[in-house]
Motif scaffolding. Sequence first.
Motif, mmCIF file in Angstrom:
data_model
loop_
_atom_site.group_PDB
_atom_site.id
_atom_site.type_symbol
_atom_site.label_atom_id
_atom_site.label_comp_id
_atom_site.label_asym_id
_atom_site.label_seq_id
_atom_site.Cartn_x
_atom_site.Cartn_y
_atom_site.Cartn_z
ATOM 1 N N ASN A 126 0.827 -1.231 0.000
ATOM 2 C CA ASN A 126 0.000 0.000 0.000
ATOM 3 C C ASN A 126 0.846 1.260 0.000
ATOM 4 O O ASN A 126 0.380 2.343 -0.281
ATOM 5 N N TRP A 127 2.107 1.147 0.442
ATOM 6 C CA TRP A 127 2.941 2.360 0.603
ATOM 7 C C TRP A 127 3.953 2.532 -0.517
ATOM 8 O O TRP A 127 4.697 3.522 -0.531
ATOM 9 N N ALA A 169 5.742 6.279 -1.260
ATOM 10 C CA ALA A 169 7.090 6.456 -0.702
ATOM 11 C C ALA A 169 7.536 7.910 -0.922
ATOM 12 O O ALA A 169 7.244 8.502 -1.971
ATOM 13 N N PRO A 170 8.230 8.505 0.060
ATOM 14 C CA PRO A 170 8.577 9.942 -0.025
ATOM 15 C C PRO A 170 9.615 10.288 -1.088
ATOM 16 O O PRO A 170 9.724 11.431 -1.500
ATOM 17 N N ASN A 171 10.393 9.310 -1.558
ATOM 18 C CA ASN A 171 11.332 9.606 -2.657
ATOM 19 C C ASN A 171 11.677 8.328 -3.401
ATOM 20 O O ASN A 171 11.315 7.225 -2.979
ATOM 21 N N LEU A 202 10.197 -1.522 -2.824
ATOM 22 C CA LEU A 202 9.870 -2.450 -3.925
ATOM 23 C C LEU A 202 10.717 -3.714 -3.814
ATOM 24 O O LEU A 202 10.227 -4.841 -3.898
ATOM 25 N N ALA A 203 12.033 -3.507 -3.577
ATOM 26 C CA ALA A 203 12.945 -4.662 -3.476
ATOM 27 C C ALA A 203 12.519 -5.565 -2.325
ATOM 28 O O ALA A 203 12.491 -6.791 -2.442
ATOM 29 N N TYR A 228 -2.548 -6.218 11.253
ATOM 30 C CA TYR A 228 -2.573 -4.837 11.752
ATOM 31 C C TYR A 228 -2.329 -3.902 10.569
ATOM 32 O O TYR A 228 -1.552 -4.245 9.682
ATOM 33 N N PRO A 229 -2.976 -2.749 10.536
ATOM 34 C CA PRO A 229 -2.837 -1.840 9.393
ATOM 35 C C PRO A 229 -1.527 -1.056 9.415
ATOM 36 O O PRO A 229 -0.991 -0.796 10.489
ATOM 37 N N ALA A 230 -1.043 -0.695 8.227
ATOM 38 C CA ALA A 230 0.128 0.190 8.123
ATOM 39 C C ALA A 230 -0.436 1.587 7.854
ATOM 40 O O ALA A 230 -0.808 1.915 6.731
ATOM 41 N N LEU A 231 -0.534 2.396 8.901
ATOM 42 C CA LEU A 231 -1.279 3.663 8.831
ATOM 43 C C LEU A 231 -0.440 4.845 8.387
ATOM 44 O O LEU A 231 -0.965 5.866 7.957
ATOM 45 N N SER A 232 0.890 4.737 8.539
ATOM 46 C CA SER A 232 1.722 5.890 8.152
ATOM 47 C C SER A 232 3.018 5.374 7.536
ATOM 48 O O SER A 232 3.344 4.177 7.659
#
Length: 315
Positions: A57-58, A62-64, A72-73, A116-120
């Motif tokens: 989901n993230w 991703a910030p950069n 991804l890896a 459990y969710p990954a919220l941030s």
Amino acid sequence: MKVLETTDLEQKFQDKIDREVKIEPNDWMPDAYRKTLIRQMSQHAHSEIVGMLPEANWITRAPNLRRKAVLLAKVQDEAGHGLYLYSATETLGADREATIDDLHSGKAKYSSIFNYPALSWADIGAIGWLVDGAAIMNQVALCRCSYGPYARAMVKICKEESFHQRQGYELLTTLAQGAPEQKELAQDALNRFWWPALMMFGPNDDESPNSAQSMRWKIKRLTNDELRQNFIDATVPQAELIGLKVPDENLKWNEETGHYDFTPINWDEFWQVVNGNGPCNKQRVDARRKAKEEGMWVREAALAFAEKRKKKLTA
Ligand code: 3HC
């Protein structure tokens, strides 16, 4: 689980285990040894595959580019670990389709942590640092498992897990040393993932139905509580080093034992999650079912191609 009565064959088998001789797929083994390995290895494989979901989901958030490439890896590695472990499970005679159907039907377990969710974005760091950190603690011991294919799979997987743990810890270090809001994000992620990460090691030894026999068969080399304690002892200093506080007011170094004392775990929450009532259980299993449905055309095309090639070769 009662330790099995021994027959001659079983005694010979146990002697091999005691002499540290690896058990290979074509060796004689008690049905119960085969069964508990299929149980543990298939659930390990399911954990790797379901474990991809919270992180996936993230990837787009991703910030950069560097963080995106690293995540991804990692997610690709987890897919490989799952396939590796499904293949290792097949060496015991397990059918791949049936194994995966057990996950989709809810019959098979996978690690509670993934419900459990990954919220941030900080959660991605906590998952790498804590979840993969706990997985390494457990999997390094499994490199010495008595069943050859499982032990060998672990050697390869542990090499990649170390990268997973380090990238997660580096991510959280960056946040913890960043702006106050970033440090708050890191602390919040630690607060939400600390206890579920401790639960990954399974119930206390005196509540663990499989452990005694798994220890006797050297499938397990350390018990659930020993692995959990090793994880806590290794991880608390890491949290302190980056200025984060482990969310346990009873956490205290015990000079006498040489370990951290900590608050007993809330096993009601653990069993609620294991029994399907965690925050994301339904979402995770639905996602896996949907992936199978949407991927059916790939399977059909590959099988049609293989059929055609076989006809051509045998014509
Ligand atoms: N989540 C879900 N179920 C769990 C669990 C957890 N965290 N811990 C224990 N259980 C289940 C067990 O599967 C068992 O149920 P079953 O008999 O129906 O299988 C029951 O609770 C009792 O537990 P036991 O301690 O008696 O079971 P085990 O002896 O099998 O020990 C274990 C549990 C330590 C998880 C062991 O199975 C093991 O070492 N498995 C291999 C490692 C693994 O699966 N790790 C999961 C994480 S993988 C991962 O994180 C990938 C990383 O790349 C992100």
